[in-house]
Motif scaffolding. Structure first.
Motif, short mmCIF file in Angstrom:
data_model
loop_
_atom_site.label_atom_id
_atom_site.label_comp_id
_atom_site.label_asym_id
_atom_site.label_seq_id
_atom_site.Cartn_x
_atom_site.Cartn_y
_atom_site.Cartn_z
N ILE A 367 -2.42 7.74 -11.30
CA ILE A 367 -1.15 7.41 -10.64
C ILE A 367 -0.45 8.69 -10.17
CG2 ILE A 367 1.12 6.37 -10.93
CD1 ILE A 367 -1.20 4.38 -10.81
N LYS A 368 -0.51 9.73 -10.99
CA LYS A 368 0.10 11.02 -10.60
C LYS A 368 -0.56 11.55 -9.33
CE LYS A 368 2.59 14.81 -11.16
NZ LYS A 368 2.03 15.65 -10.10
N TRP A 369 -1.87 11.40 -9.23
CA TRP A 369 -2.58 11.86 -8.03
C TRP A 369 -2.10 11.08 -6.80
CZ3 TRP A 369 -8.30 12.21 -10.13
CH2 TRP A 369 -8.43 13.40 -10.86
N LEU A 370 -1.90 9.77 -6.96
CA LEU A 370 -1.39 8.98 -5.84
C LEU A 370 -0.04 9.50 -5.38
CD1 LEU A 370 -2.20 5.23 -6.67
CD2 LEU A 370 -3.14 6.61 -4.81
N GLU A 371 0.78 9.89 -6.34
CA GLU A 371 2.12 10.40 -6.01
C GLU A 371 2.06 11.78 -5.38
OE1 GLU A 371 3.98 10.10 -9.80
OE2 GLU A 371 4.44 7.96 -9.59
N ASP A 372 0.95 12.48 -5.55
CA ASP A 372 0.78 13.81 -4.94
C ASP A 372 0.21 13.73 -3.53
OD1 ASP A 372 1.74 15.06 -7.19
OD2 ASP A 372 -0.22 15.44 -8.07
N LEU A 373 -0.33 12.56 -3.18
CA LEU A 373 -0.94 12.39 -1.86
C LEU A 373 0.10 11.86 -0.87
CD1 LEU A 373 -4.31 10.72 -2.90
CD2 LEU A 373 -4.07 12.97 -1.84
N PRO A 374 -0.02 12.23 0.40
CA PRO A 374 0.92 11.71 1.40
C PRO A 374 0.74 10.22 1.59
CG PRO A 374 -0.89 12.88 2.46
CD PRO A 374 -1.03 13.15 0.99
N GLY A 375 1.81 9.53 1.97
CA GLY A 375 1.73 8.09 2.21
C GLY A 375 0.79 7.77 3.34
N GLU A 376 0.07 6.69 3.20
CA GLU A 376 -0.87 6.28 4.24
C GLU A 376 -0.12 5.76 5.47
OE1 GLU A 376 -4.14 3.98 1.81
OE2 GLU A 376 -2.23 4.15 0.73
N LYS A 377 -0.65 6.07 6.61
CA LYS A 377 -0.04 5.63 7.87
C LYS A 377 -0.91 4.55 8.50
CE LYS A 377 3.30 8.65 7.55
NZ LYS A 377 4.67 8.20 7.24
N ASN A 378 -0.39 3.36 8.56
CA ASN A 378 -1.10 2.27 9.22
C ASN A 378 -0.07 1.27 9.73
OD1 ASN A 378 -0.43 0.52 6.93
ND2 ASN A 378 -2.04 1.65 5.83
N SER A 379 -0.52 0.21 10.35
CA SER A 379 0.40 -0.75 10.97
C SER A 379 1.32 -1.39 9.94
CB SER A 379 -0.38 -1.83 11.72
OG SER A 379 -1.24 -2.54 10.83
N ILE A 380 0.82 -1.62 8.73
CA ILE A 380 1.64 -2.27 7.70
C ILE A 380 2.72 -1.34 7.18
CG2 ILE A 380 1.60 -3.24 5.37
CD1 ILE A 380 -1.11 -4.46 6.04
N THR A 381 2.35 -0.12 6.81
CA THR A 381 3.37 0.82 6.30
C THR A 381 4.39 1.16 7.38
OG1 THR A 381 1.95 2.73 6.82
CG2 THR A 381 1.79 1.80 4.60
N GLN A 382 3.94 1.19 8.65
CA GLN A 382 4.86 1.47 9.74
C GLN A 382 5.89 0.36 9.90
OE1 GLN A 382 5.13 4.36 11.72
NE2 GLN A 382 7.05 3.28 12.13
N LYS A 383 5.45 -0.88 9.76
CA LYS A 383 6.38 -2.00 9.89
C LYS A 383 7.36 -2.03 8.72
CE LYS A 383 3.59 -5.06 12.80
NZ LYS A 383 2.85 -6.34 12.89
N PHE A 384 6.89 -1.69 7.53
CA PHE A 384 7.80 -1.62 6.40
C PHE A 384 8.85 -0.53 6.63
CE2 PHE A 384 4.81 -4.01 3.61
CZ PHE A 384 5.74 -4.87 3.03
N GLU A 385 8.40 0.58 7.20
CA GLU A 385 9.34 1.67 7.48
C GLU A 385 10.37 1.22 8.52
OE1 GLU A 385 9.11 6.39 8.67
OE2 GLU A 385 7.56 5.47 7.45
N ASN A 386 9.93 0.43 9.49
CA ASN A 386 10.84 -0.05 10.53
C ASN A 386 11.95 -0.94 9.98
OD1 ASN A 386 9.29 1.29 12.42
ND2 ASN A 386 8.17 -0.53 13.08
#
Length: 425
Positions: A367-386
Motif C-alpha cells: 500500500i505504501k508503494w501505491l502511495e509513492d506512485l503517481p495517480g493513473e491517468k485514464n478516462s475514469i480517473t479524469q471524469k472523477f477529477e472533473n
C-alpha cells in the motif's frame, strides 16, 4: 416509490428513522437498544438485537421485509432459525404473523418513522442517469470522509485482485513461482490481451525457458512459437530463423501449438502483442523471479529492471513480423506502462503474498508503494477529477477504479461510504 428490502436494511442498520415514540402495529412502545449485527448469510437479517417492547427487554433476531406477508412467502414459519425473532420490521403491514405457539410476532411498520427526504435522496440516486449516481452531489462532501473511503477501497481492491492470484495458485498446485510466472505474462498482456497472455504463460514450459534463459534465439523461438506466430510462411531472415529453431525445439520437447486470440486492432503499435512478448523475453533473460520481486525495497528498483529491457534488433524496425517500419523506433516501455506493471506485478503480488501468509508488513509495504506512485491517468480517473475527486497517487486511482466498477456501475450506493454519507445528510 417501490421500496427495496436492502434500503430497509440500510435504514435499520444506521438508525435512519425516528427513534422516539416507536410503536408496534398493536400500539406497544418500542425502544431500540441495539439494532444488532447485520447477517449476510442464511437466517434472520439482524442477530443479537436488543429491543424493549413495553416493559420487557428482549434479545434476539430482527427480520426485515417490505411486506409482512413476505414472512409466509419466504416460508420462515417452517424454519427454526426464525423462531427467536423478537421484532418483525416491515414497510407495509398487510398481515399479522404468528409464532408457532399462536402468539403474534411484534411488528414495526417502518414507513411511519422514515423521513421523506431520505427516500427522495435514495430515489434521486437510483434514477440518476449521470455518469455515476452521485455525480452532482459528491463534491459537497467533506474531503476527509471521501479520502477515508478511498483508503478503504484501496484495501478492498487489493484483496479482491489478490483472490484472483490465490485462485491461480490453487490451479498451479501451490507453486508460487509458476503462479508468478503466469501472472507476469498476464500483466504484460495489459488490458486487451491479458487473458490470452495468461493462457500462454500457463502453457509454456517454465523449466525449458529457464534452461535457455541466456539464449535469446531459443527463448524467443519458444515464446513466439507457442503463441502461434511462427506457423506461417516468412521471407524475412529473422522470423525464418526463429521458425527453424522452434520446429527443432518442438520435435525435441514435444511442444504443442497453442491457438491464442491475440488482438492487434485499434491498438497503438507499441502495444502490439509481438512487442510485448519481445519485451517479456528480454525481462526473462535478466532472470526475474518471485523472490527477487518480494525483496524489492522500492518500486523504482523494478523500474530500473524494466529500463534494462533490450529486445532483438529486428523489433526496432518492426512492430509485427514481415512489416518493416519507415524508420527505427524505440522498444522501451513507457513510464505509464511501467507504472501499470509495478502496480499489477510488484505491488499486487507483494500484497497477495502477505495476505496468504498473514504478513501484515508486506501488505503495508504494498500500500505504501501505491502511495509513492503517481495517480493513473485514464478516462475514469479524469471524469472523477472533473466532478471534484482528485487522484493524488496510485492508491487513490486504484480505489476510484474499484468504486466505479463495483459500486457506481451497479448502483450499490447503500454499500458505498460516499452514498451512505449523502443519504445520511
Amino acid at each position: 416509490m417501490a421500496i427495496p428490502e436492502d434500503l430497509l436494511h440500510f435504514i435499520w442498520k444506521l438508525r435512519l428513522f425516528q427513534t422516539d415514540q416507536l410503536l408496534t402495529v398493536e400500539g406497544k412502545q418500542i425502544t431500540v437498544l441495539n439494532v444488532g449485527e447485520h447477517n449476510r448469510n442464511a437466517g434472520p437479517d439482524f442477530l443479537f438485537s436488543k429491543i424493549r417492547i413495553g416493559e420487557v427487554e428482549w434479545v434476539g433476531s430482527v427480520e426485515i421485509h417490505v411486506k409482512s406477508s413476505d414472512w409466509l412467502l419466504h416460508q420462515h414459519q417452517d424454519n427454526a432459525h426464525y423462531h427467536n425473532v423478537i421484532l418483525h420490521v416491515v414497510w407495509e403491514h398487510n398481515q399479522d404473523i404468528f409464532y408457532t405457539d399462536g402468539s403474534c410476532i411484534p411488528t414495526l411498520r417502518l414507513a411511519d418513522y422514515v423521513p421523506q427526504r431520505l427516500l427522495w435522496r435514495y430515489q434521486n440516486l437510483m434514477k440518476n442517469a449521470t455518469w455515476i449516481p452521485c455525480e452532482n452531489q459528491v463534491q459537497d462532501l467533506d474531503s476527509f470522509k471521501t479520502e477515508s473511503w478511498l483508503d478503504r477501497m484501496t484495501i478492498e481492491r487489493m484483496e479482491e485482485k489478490s483472490k484472483v492470484i490465490l485462485d491461480l495458485l490453487d490451479q498451479s498446485n501451490g507453486d508460487w513461482e509458476k503462479t508468478f510466472f503466469i501472472w507476469l505474462f498476464r500483466s504484460f498482456g495489459f488490458k486487451v490481451n491479458a487473458e490470452a497472455f495468461q493462457e500462454l504463460g500457463a502453457r509454456l514450459p517454465l523449466l525449458l525457458l529457464k534452461k535457455y534463459r541466456k539464449d535469446t534465439l531459443k527463448l524467443e523461438a519458444i515464446i513466439f512459437g507457442q503463441a502461434g506466430f511462427l506457423n506461417r510462411t516468412f521471407e524475412d531472415a529473422y522470423p525464418l530463423q526463429l521458425q527453424k529453431e522452434y520446429v527443432y525445439l518442438q520435435k525435441i520437447y514435444l511442444l504443442e501449438d497453442i491457438s491464442l486470440p491475440l488482438k492487434f486492432l485499434r491498438m497503438r503499435p507499441y502495444n502490439f502483442p509481438t512487442i510485448r512478448l519481445a519485451q517479456l523475453t528480454s525481462l526473462m533473460q535478466e532472470g526475474v523471479h518471485l523472490e527477487q520481486i518480494l525483496n524489492l525495497q522500492h518500486p523504482r528498483d523494478f523500474r530500473l529492471m524494466l529500463d534494462q529491457i533490450q529486445v532483438a534488433h529486428y523489433w526496432h524496425t518492426h512492430f509485427n513480423f514481415e512489416k518493416q517500419t519507415s524508420s527505427p523506433h524505440t522498444c522501451q516501455l513507457s513510464k505509464r506502462s511501467q507504472d501499470g506493471l509495478i502496480i499489477n506485478v510488484v505491488v499486487l503480488f507483494t500484497f497477495a503474498y502477505g495476505l496468504y501468509f498473514k504478513q501484515e508488513a508486506r501488505k503495508e509495504k504494498a500500500i505504501k508503494w501505491l502511495e509513492d506512485l503517481p495517480g493513473e491517468k485514464n478516462s475514469i480517473t479524469q471524469k472523477f477529477e472533473n466532478i471534484g475527486i482528485r487522484t493524488v497517487h496510485a492508491a487513490h486511482s486504484q480505489a476510484l477504479l474499484h468504486i466505479k466498477s463495483r459500486y457506481c456501475d451497479r448502483k450499490q450506493c447503500l454499500s458505498c461510504g460516499i452514498g451512505v454519507e449523502l443519504l445520511k445528510r
